[in-house]
Design a protein around this motif. Sequence first.
Motif, PDB file in Angstrom:
ATOM      1  N   GLU A 150      78.410  65.975  18.882  1.00  0.00           N
ATOM      2  CA  GLU A 150      78.480  65.594  20.292  1.00  0.00           C
ATOM      3  C   GLU A 150      78.923  66.772  21.153  1.00  0.00           C
ATOM      4  O   GLU A 150      78.366  67.031  22.237  1.00  0.00           O
ATOM      5  CB  GLU A 150      79.440  64.418  20.472  1.00  0.00           C
ATOM      6  N   ALA A 153      76.117  69.324  21.373  1.00  0.00           N
ATOM      7  CA  ALA A 153      75.065  68.867  22.280  1.00  0.00           C
ATOM      8  C   ALA A 153      75.464  69.063  23.741  1.00  0.00           C
ATOM      9  O   ALA A 153      74.614  69.353  24.592  1.00  0.00           O
ATOM     10  CB  ALA A 153      74.751  67.395  22.009  1.00  0.00           C
ATOM     11  N   SER A 154      76.751  68.931  24.034  1.00  0.00           N
ATOM     12  CA  SER A 154      77.207  69.131  25.417  1.00  0.00           C
ATOM     13  C   SER A 154      77.155  70.603  25.811  1.00  0.00           C
ATOM     14  O   SER A 154      76.984  70.934  26.995  1.00  0.00           O
ATOM     15  CB  SER A 154      78.633  68.587  25.588  1.00  0.00           C
ATOM     16  N   PRO A 157      72.650  71.576  25.892  1.00  0.00           N
ATOM     17  CA  PRO A 157      71.971  70.345  26.296  1.00  0.00           C
ATOM     18  C   PRO A 157      70.479  70.321  26.005  1.00  0.00           C
ATOM     19  O   PRO A 157      69.887  69.236  25.944  1.00  0.00           O
ATOM     20  CB  PRO A 157      72.251  70.278  27.806  1.00  0.00           C
ATOM     21  N   THR A 160      67.280  69.850  20.655  1.00  0.00           N
ATOM     22  CA  THR A 160      66.618  68.632  20.171  1.00  0.00           C
ATOM     23  C   THR A 160      66.666  68.528  18.653  1.00  0.00           C
ATOM     24  O   THR A 160      66.343  67.480  18.096  1.00  0.00           O
ATOM     25  CB  THR A 160      65.143  68.588  20.620  1.00  0.00           C
ATOM     26  N   ALA A 183      75.320  59.308  15.444  1.00  0.00           N
ATOM     27  CA  ALA A 183      75.569  60.071  16.671  1.00  0.00           C
ATOM     28  C   ALA A 183      74.293  60.758  17.151  1.00  0.00           C
ATOM     29  O   ALA A 183      74.017  60.805  18.355  1.00  0.00           O
ATOM     30  CB  ALA A 183      76.668  61.104  16.424  1.00  0.00           C
ATOM     31  N   ALA A 184      73.517  61.274  16.216  1.00  0.00           N
ATOM     32  CA  ALA A 184      72.288  61.994  16.558  1.00  0.00           C
ATOM     33  C   ALA A 184      71.276  61.084  17.243  1.00  0.00           C
ATOM     34  O   ALA A 184      70.577  61.498  18.178  1.00  0.00           O
ATOM     35  CB  ALA A 184      71.680  62.616  15.306  1.00  0.00           C
ATOM     36  N   ALA A 186      71.893  58.528  19.112  1.00  0.00           N
ATOM     37  CA  ALA A 186      72.328  58.290  20.491  1.00  0.00           C
ATOM     38  C   ALA A 186      72.061  59.512  21.369  1.00  0.00           C
ATOM     39  O   ALA A 186      71.776  59.375  22.567  1.00  0.00           O
ATOM     40  CB  ALA A 186      73.814  57.942  20.517  1.00  0.00           C
ATOM     41  N   LEU A 187      72.133  60.691  20.771  1.00  0.00           N
ATOM     42  CA  LEU A 187      71.923  61.938  21.507  1.00  0.00           C
ATOM     43  C   LEU A 187      70.462  62.359  21.539  1.00  0.00           C
ATOM     44  O   LEU A 187      70.118  63.339  22.200  1.00  0.00           O
ATOM     45  CB  LEU A 187      72.754  63.061  20.860  1.00  0.00           C
ATOM     46  N   LYS A 188      69.630  61.613  20.791  1.00  0.00           N
ATOM     47  CA  LYS A 188      68.204  61.966  20.659  1.00  0.00           C
ATOM     48  C   LYS A 188      68.033  63.370  20.087  1.00  0.00           C
ATOM     49  O   LYS A 188      67.241  64.189  20.579  1.00  0.00           O
ATOM     50  CB  LYS A 188      67.490  61.832  22.004  1.00  0.00           C
ATOM     51  N   VAL A 189      68.807  63.631  19.042  1.00  0.00           N
ATOM     52  CA  VAL A 189      68.755  64.921  18.340  1.00  0.00           C
ATOM     53  C   VAL A 189      68.325  64.681  16.897  1.00  0.00           C
ATOM     54  O   VAL A 189      68.856  63.789  16.224  1.00  0.00           O
ATOM     55  CB  VAL A 189      70.135  65.624  18.366  1.00  0.00           C
TER      56      VAL A 189
END
Length: 323
Positions: A150, A153-154, A157, A160, A183-184, A186-189
């Motif tokens: 997380e 990702a912040s 941004p 992917t 977590a991924a 939710a982050l679309k990663v």
Amino acid sequence: MKRREIITLVGGALAWPLAARAQQGKRIARIGLFLPPPRNLEVEAFLAGLRDFGWVDGENVHVEIRDAGGDDSRLPALAAELVALNVDVLVTATFQGVLAAHRATAKIPTVMITGPDLVTLGLAANLARPGGNITGQTFFLTELAAKRLEILASLAPSMTRAGVLLQRGNPLNDSTMSAMTTAAEALKVELRRIEVSIPGDLESTLSVVGSTSMGGLVITEANAFVTNASLVAAIVDKCRVPSIAPPILASRGAAMVGYGVDFTAMFRRSAVFVDKILKGANPADIPIEQPTRFKTVVNLKAAKALGVEIPPTVLLRADEVME
């Protein structure tokens, strides 16, 4: 063996020897400390923690220290060696260290500096009253891996796809990936699992990492990564993407950002458990603790080289900033 059987076996075998030993005269208490990687700073923190309670190595307590040098396969032999010395308390860290202690003895009180969820493993009834011969501190290993993703990702941004660096054969790899996958999503990663053998051939390792397409790299908890920080640094350099790791690796220049528990503080805190046991407390009744303090390390030099701007909010809460 089922969890209930383990609890019963451990609980029934407890015959705490400290009171009986006290009647035999002024025998100096002996603590057996065995660890996977060499961490002199953390060992000094543990000894300082003992001194906080009046226990001074070489005076009123003797600390037998054994170091596996980063080779987890040596831990069972070290645990058995300390049990044979009839120490009053065993002290260890990590998943492998705790399992080695558990297999070596069900009688000698054992303090876990940092390690796995004993309840899930069936080695403790619950956190409030473990019910066996092991107590100490556990930390959110899988949750921390997800939190690192997380944070990464912040900071990146546009990422992917993220690589996840794992030590091959680590029994916690699957649960770590499971937590990170949630977590991924939710982050679309998308996650790319990268397992490496450490120690191993550096060139083949770099070849595997270099062939993996990713926009960021999450480095998981592993004793071998700490012991071989220079190899991890080489992997990070090969990837040329924003990376996040446990704080100790970031402090050694092996990641752009470090986030996780403060292991030095946990080593010092573990002396609290040892003190209680040496004064007659039963580890079965000493609650297992979870850390409340987390550490952030930022490597500004690495961030600038990658063109990543670290937000002021992150810098303000960082415990260590490397220029």
